[in-house]
Design a protein around this motif. Sequence first.
Motif, mmCIF file in Angstrom:
data_model
loop_
_atom_site.group_PDB
_atom_site.id
_atom_site.type_symbol
_atom_site.label_atom_id
_atom_site.label_comp_id
_atom_site.label_asym_id
_atom_site.label_seq_id
_atom_site.Cartn_x
_atom_site.Cartn_y
_atom_site.Cartn_z
ATOM 1 N N GLY A 52 0.782 -1.236 0.000
ATOM 2 C CA GLY A 52 0.000 0.000 0.000
ATOM 3 C C GLY A 52 0.808 1.278 0.000
ATOM 4 N N ASP A 53 1.689 1.452 0.994
ATOM 5 C CA ASP A 53 2.340 2.755 1.119
ATOM 6 C C ASP A 53 3.863 2.676 1.181
ATOM 7 N N ARG A 54 4.418 1.515 0.876
ATOM 8 C CA ARG A 54 5.873 1.365 0.911
ATOM 9 C C ARG A 54 6.424 1.310 -0.506
ATOM 10 N N TYR A 55 7.592 1.870 -0.683
ATOM 11 C CA TYR A 55 8.238 1.910 -1.988
ATOM 12 C C TYR A 55 9.473 1.012 -1.973
ATOM 13 N N SER A 56 9.643 0.258 -3.059
ATOM 14 C CA SER A 56 10.778 -0.652 -3.171
ATOM 15 C C SER A 56 11.286 -0.646 -4.608
#
Length: 262
Positions: free
Chosen positions: A65-69
């Motif tokens: 949902g709200d994490r960037y990788s």
Amino acid sequence: MDTEESDRYRAPALDKGLDILELLASVDGGLTQAEISKRLNRSPNEFYRMLDRLVRRGYVTRIDGDRYSLTLKLFGLSQLHAPVRRLASYATPLMRDLAQRSKQANHLAVFDRGSAVVIAQQEAPDYWGISIRVGSHISLFDTGSGHILLAFRSAEEREMMIAEHARSKDEVPRGPEFYARLDQIRERGYEMMASAQTAGVYNLSAPILGPDGRGIAALTVPYIALVNAPSAPDITESIALLLKTAEQLSTLAGSDVASTTD
């Protein structure tokens, strides 16, 4: 170049994007926008548009949902780098020898932006054989090369490769049985499967391993039984020849990488 000269040619937006990529490359599990801002000591608003662009260009993905990788797009681009071109170059004589000994064609593939891409190919020595054009993009899910490229990467890298492939090919990732097959391939050291594209062909595939033991390429023999050549190696003998060639290429790849990092 001194500090004054360096500042003169600064590109703040580019610096910001590179800061994000370098930060995400250094962590596992990704970061939220707020965490990125805190670690880079900037306001969260400064990174919203940059993160949006990196996601849209495929370098970064959103997870949970709200994490960037990071995605594997940078890894895919790195496959076009000089070491991979050298791999194709010094693979040629070994692939030619494999074709002569096995009486079968063979090809070398790497992962690039969601697909397995053929970077070198060797025709069968006689007039019967199955060959794939250099530059062809082939599936990760139903080819020997694709299975090898997935099987000999870490679990996290494998997930990212499958996600990228699914997006680029509009395919649904496979279920638990597919992952179990990849684990079996890794344990066995090679793949042997009936071709999903051509009847009567068995894909025999083995990994080219880097110094860290991770797969950097897949060597594949599209094996066909040659009824007009009774002395030709059978499928078991062809697997042995394939594995020997893959081991030789892995040794060369390790030496090449080591020499470029000294």
